[in-house]
Design an enzyme around this catalytic site. Structure first.
Site, PDB file in Angstrom:
ATOM      1  N   GLY A 140     -10.331  -0.364  -5.826  1.00 10.87           N
ATOM      2  CA  GLY A 140     -11.385   0.317  -6.557  1.00 10.87           C
ATOM      3  C   GLY A 140     -12.931   0.208  -6.074  1.00 10.87           C
ATOM      4  N   LEU A 172     -10.689  -3.121  -8.986  1.00 14.37           N
ATOM      5  CA  LEU A 172     -10.311  -3.069 -10.385  1.00 14.37           C
ATOM      6  C   LEU A 172     -10.061  -4.627 -10.505  1.00 14.37           C
ATOM      7  CD1 LEU A 172      -8.062  -0.015 -11.364  1.00 14.37           C
ATOM      8  CD2 LEU A 172     -10.666  -0.309 -10.930  1.00 14.37           C
ATOM      9  N   ASN A 231      -5.918  -0.313  -0.750  1.00 14.87           N
ATOM     10  CA  ASN A 231      -4.732  -1.112  -0.513  1.00 14.87           C
ATOM     11  C   ASN A 231      -3.709  -1.408  -1.549  1.00 14.87           C
ATOM     12  OD1 ASN A 231      -6.763  -2.622  -1.826  1.00 14.87           O
ATOM     13  ND2 ASN A 231      -5.929  -4.741  -1.224  1.00 14.87           N
ATOM     14  N   GLU A 232      -3.813  -0.694  -2.570  1.00 18.63           N
ATOM     15  CA  GLU A 232      -2.749  -0.602  -3.616  1.00 18.63           C
ATOM     16  C   GLU A 232      -1.423  -0.976  -3.196  1.00 18.63           C
ATOM     17  OE1 GLU A 232      -5.659   1.224  -3.478  1.00 18.63           O
ATOM     18  OE2 GLU A 232      -6.581   1.264  -5.441  1.00 18.63           O
TER      19      GLU A 232
HETATM   20  C1  LIG Z   1       4.852   6.405 -10.653  1.00 15.39           C
HETATM   21  C2  LIG Z   1       3.587   6.143 -10.395  1.00 15.39           C
HETATM   22  C3  LIG Z   1       2.663   7.173  -9.873  1.00 15.39           C
HETATM   23  C4  LIG Z   1       1.332   7.021 -10.124  1.00 15.39           C
HETATM   24  C5  LIG Z   1       0.780   5.398 -10.410  1.00 15.39           C
HETATM   25  C6  LIG Z   1       0.101   5.696 -11.881  1.00 15.39           C
HETATM   26  C7  LIG Z   1      -0.766   5.071 -12.182  1.00 15.39           C
HETATM   27  C8  LIG Z   1      -1.812   4.171 -11.510  1.00 15.39           C
HETATM   28  C9  LIG Z   1      -1.353   2.645 -11.326  1.00 15.39           C
HETATM   29  C10 LIG Z   1      -2.049   1.689 -10.867  1.00 15.39           C
HETATM   30  C11 LIG Z   1      -3.251   2.003 -10.107  1.00 15.39           C
HETATM   31  C12 LIG Z   1      -3.962   0.671 -10.083  1.00 15.39           C
HETATM   32  C13 LIG Z   1      -5.142   0.825  -9.049  1.00 15.39           C
HETATM   33  C14 LIG Z   1      -5.793  -0.247  -8.920  1.00 15.39           C
HETATM   34  C15 LIG Z   1      -6.751  -0.526  -7.998  1.00 15.39           C
HETATM   35  C16 LIG Z   1      -7.663  -1.784  -7.745  1.00 15.39           C
HETATM   36  O1  LIG Z   1      -8.610  -1.774  -7.553  1.00 15.39           O
HETATM   37  S1  LIG Z   1      -6.453  -3.217  -7.842  1.00 15.39           S
HETATM   38  C17 LIG Z   1      -7.471  -4.589  -7.167  1.00 15.39           C
HETATM   39  C18 LIG Z   1      -7.286  -4.535  -5.900  1.00 15.39           C
HETATM   40  N1  LIG Z   1      -8.322  -5.735  -5.206  1.00 15.39           N
HETATM   41  C19 LIG Z   1      -7.773  -6.494  -4.290  1.00 15.39           C
HETATM   42  O2  LIG Z   1      -6.713  -6.479  -3.585  1.00 15.39           O
HETATM   43  C20 LIG Z   1      -8.626  -7.584  -3.729  1.00 15.39           C
HETATM   44  C21 LIG Z   1      -8.354  -8.952  -3.864  1.00 15.39           C
HETATM   45  N2  LIG Z   1      -9.393  -9.846  -3.527  1.00 15.39           N
HETATM   46  C22 LIG Z   1      -9.821 -10.268  -2.318  1.00 15.39           C
HETATM   47  O3  LIG Z   1      -9.025  -9.753  -1.359  1.00 15.39           O
HETATM   48  C23 LIG Z   1     -10.620 -11.268  -2.068  1.00 15.39           C
HETATM   49  O4  LIG Z   1     -10.797 -11.778  -3.188  1.00 15.39           O
HETATM   50  C24 LIG Z   1     -11.998 -10.655  -1.728  1.00 15.39           C
HETATM   51  C25 LIG Z   1     -11.938 -10.127  -0.293  1.00 15.39           C
HETATM   52  C26 LIG Z   1     -12.417  -9.687  -2.501  1.00 15.39           C
HETATM   53  C27 LIG Z   1     -13.029 -11.881  -1.483  1.00 15.39           C
HETATM   54  O5  LIG Z   1     -12.553 -12.929  -1.165  1.00 15.39           O
HETATM   55  P1  LIG Z   1     -13.223 -14.424  -1.232  1.00 15.39           P
HETATM   56  O6  LIG Z   1     -14.547 -14.236  -1.219  1.00 15.39           O
HETATM   57  O7  LIG Z   1     -12.462 -15.271  -0.187  1.00 15.39           O
HETATM   58  O8  LIG Z   1     -13.056 -14.734  -2.906  1.00 15.39           O
HETATM   59  P2  LIG Z   1     -11.425 -15.146  -3.465  1.00 15.39           P
HETATM   60  O9  LIG Z   1     -10.471 -14.579  -2.842  1.00 15.39           O
HETATM   61  O10 LIG Z   1     -11.594 -16.652  -3.444  1.00 15.39           O
HETATM   62  O11 LIG Z   1     -11.796 -14.762  -4.932  1.00 15.39           O
HETATM   63  C28 LIG Z   1     -12.650 -15.363  -5.882  1.00 15.39           C
HETATM   64  C29 LIG Z   1     -12.216 -15.432  -7.274  1.00 15.39           C
HETATM   65  O12 LIG Z   1     -12.081 -13.895  -7.687  1.00 15.39           O
HETATM   66  C30 LIG Z   1     -10.515 -13.555  -8.180  1.00 15.39           C
HETATM   67  N3  LIG Z   1     -10.490 -12.267  -7.589  1.00 15.39           N
HETATM   68  C31 LIG Z   1     -10.395 -11.502  -6.562  1.00 15.39           C
HETATM   69  N4  LIG Z   1     -10.397 -10.414  -6.591  1.00 15.39           N
HETATM   70  C32 LIG Z   1     -10.158  -9.894  -8.007  1.00 15.39           C
HETATM   71  C33 LIG Z   1      -9.857  -8.668  -8.493  1.00 15.39           C
HETATM   72  N5  LIG Z   1      -9.611  -7.936  -8.047  1.00 15.39           N
HETATM   73  N6  LIG Z   1      -9.655  -9.036 -10.012  1.00 15.39           N
HETATM   74  C34 LIG Z   1      -9.699 -10.244 -10.624  1.00 15.39           C
HETATM   75  N7  LIG Z   1      -9.883 -11.250  -9.794  1.00 15.39           N
HETATM   76  C35 LIG Z   1     -10.072 -11.338  -8.418  1.00 15.39           C
HETATM   77  C36 LIG Z   1      -9.746 -14.593  -7.258  1.00 15.39           C
HETATM   78  O13 LIG Z   1      -8.424 -14.683  -7.685  1.00 15.39           O
HETATM   79  C37 LIG Z   1     -10.557 -15.802  -7.306  1.00 15.39           C
HETATM   80  O14 LIG Z   1     -10.175 -16.491  -8.604  1.00 15.39           O
HETATM   81  P3  LIG Z   1     -10.310 -18.037  -8.560  1.00 15.39           P
HETATM   82  O15 LIG Z   1      -9.174 -18.521  -7.878  1.00 15.39           O
HETATM   83  O16 LIG Z   1     -11.520 -18.412  -8.500  1.00 15.39           O
HETATM   84  O17 LIG Z   1     -10.043 -18.091 -10.047  1.00 15.39           O
END
Ligand SMILES: CC/C=C\C/C=C\C/C=C\CCC/C=C/C(=O)SCCNC(=O)CCNC(=O)[C@H](O)C(C)(C)COP(=O)(O)OP(=O)(O)OC[C@H]1O[C@@H](n2cnc3c(N)ncnc32)[C@H](O)[C@@H]1OP(=O)(O)O
Length: 365
Positions: free
Chosen positions: A216, A171, A240-241
């Site tokens: 996601g 997400l 990994n949430e």
């Molecule tokens: C009481 C409560 C009970 C129940 C709960 C109730 C409700 C539920 C509540 C919440 C549920 C939410 C569920 C959430 C699900 C999700 O999916 S959260 C997202 C999780 N994603 C991650 O953790 C991934 C993070 N990213 C990375 O690890 C790395 O970026 C990568 C391995 C995917 C790629 O690595 P690289 O190639 O090295 O790239 P960069 O890290 O340099 O990233 C480039 C650029 O992109 C930005 N970015 C990365 N991921 C995201 C993302 N998911 N969203 C937005 N932006 C992202 C990153 O910051 C970089 O940006 P810039 O620095 O270039 O601006």
């Protein structure tokens, strides 16, 4: 149950879901009227490219939203529209979901600039057509009519953007950070819709995971019927949430339990584990590892085995396996949205998200 199975044979899996949940927007009823059965399914849209091979009945959906295929509201909307179109297309029986590793985006721009900017524009892009004209303009005082030489510049430029090696980064965190409750609710509804459509699809679905697939992205993968992952030590997959200080909702959890079993899901969710490809294979999070350059071709070969099974038998069986999990969300959609919104907008959760975003940026620096 017999009724369900009869309906399933008649309407297909999605059809049954529509029948069971008339009030739900999930299923055929929510199809936008602008998509007719006649419409071809080879489409290129900004974030997603779909190619349907009519001779095999297999569509390949390529995610192409740099930098990391994060699932924004726009992305999810586009994804759902594409899925719905394929679902409606009788000739499409199988769907492979993958990421393009690089893409070239063709951008057409029309700009109006003053003469002084003309040189600059020319050096940036090769304009296809440049029309010079004189433009009459009212000055800021509104009293004087001045005439400026302008250059109307229609440019076609090619912007190459490279996707990092990701299937999907999950997400889009920016959709959950600093947004209004209304916007968060809209976003969450789209996340639900994506999962409902994919997990309940009548098509045989294969995730060709050619990059990292956290959170996601992992949900999207386990929403498919089969997962083939690139055997690359740089890639990881998992829900990994908890590492972000957030909680995977019950239907993420249920999908994972259905895939890897209760104990592995428990460890995986509580610790927010991201698995290497071999470890993901070991716990059954993915079904097969192949060299990176064979991910798509293996998915295509595997798909032909899935399509060798008569559709109705496969679909009814899939429905039996997944219906209970899907119904649980269908009957709790609004509560799930309310829960998400109140959870994600909490100050403490917003702080966790900010720290996680900072960590992502600092890792880069
Ligand atoms: C009481 C409560 C009970 C129940 C709960 C109730 C409700 C539920 C509540 C919440 C549920 C939410 C569920 C959430 C699900 C999700 O999916 S959260 C997202 C999780 N994603 C991650 O953790 C991934 C993070 N990213 C990375 O690890 C790395 O970026 C990568 C391995 C995917 C790629 O690595 P690289 O190639 O090295 O790239 P960069 O890290 O340099 O990233 C480039 C650029 O992109 C930005 N970015 C990365 N991921 C995201 C993302 N998911 N969203 C937005 N932006 C992202 C990153 O910051 C970089 O940006 P810039 O620095 O270039 O601006």
């Amino acid at each position: 149950m017999a009724n369900v199975l009869r309906n399933s044979a008649k309407f297909g899996f999605s059809g049954v879901l529509s029948q069971l949940s008339i009030h739900s927007r999930h299923g055929r009823e929510c199809v936008s009227p602008c998509f007719s059965l006649q419409q071809r399914n080879n489409s290129t849209s900004p974030k997603i490219k779909v190619d349907l091979d009519n001779s095999t009945g297999v569509a390949v959906l390529r995610m192409q939203s740099p930098p990391v295929n994060s699932l924004s509201l726009d992305f999810l909307t586009e994804f759902c529209i594409n899925l719905e179109k394929l679902e409606m297309d009788k000739s499409c029986r199988g769907l492979i979901i993958t990421s393009v590793s690089t893409h070239t985006h063709t951008h057409t721009d029309t700009d109006t600039v003053t003469q002084s900017h003309k040189t600059m524009i020319h050096t940036i892009t090769p304009p296809v057509c440049v029309v010079s004209q004189t433009l009459s303009k009212v000055s800021s005082t509104g009293l004087d009519i001045i005439t400026l030489p302008v250059c109307v510049c229609v440019c076609v430029c090619l912007v190459s953007q490279t996707l990092s090696k990701v299937f999907s980064a999950g997400l889009d965190i920016m959709e959950m950070y600093g947004k209004s409750p209304e916007r968060c609710g809209e976003f969450w509804k789209a996340v639900q819709e994506m999962w409902l459509k994919l997990y309940g699809s009548n098509m045989a679905t294969i995730a060709a995971i050619n990059g990292s697939s956290p959170a996601g992205g992992c949900l999207m993968s386990i929403g498919c019927d089969y997962r083939i992952m690139a055997d690359n030590p740089r890639y990881s997959i998992g829900l990994n949430e908890t590492q972000l200080g957030i909680v995977a909702p019950f239907w993420f959890k249920d999908t994972l339990v259905n895939t890897v079993g209760n104990r592995a899901a428990e460890l995986s969710l509580e610790l927010g584990l991201l698995y290497s490809a071999p470890d993901a294979l070991k716990i059954g999070l993915v079904d097969q590892l192949v060299p990176e350059d064979q991910v798509l071709s293996t998915a295509q070969d595997t798909m032909s085995k899935w399509l060798a099974v008569p559709d109705h038998a496969r679909q009814i069986t899939k429905s039996m396996m997944r219906k209970q999990t899907i119904d649980k969300l269908l009957s709790n959609r609004e509560a799930d949205i309310t829960n998400f919104v109140s959870f994600i907008t909490k100050d403490s959760i917003q702080r966790s998200l900010r720290m996680y975003l900072e960590m992502l940026k600092s890792r880069k620096a």
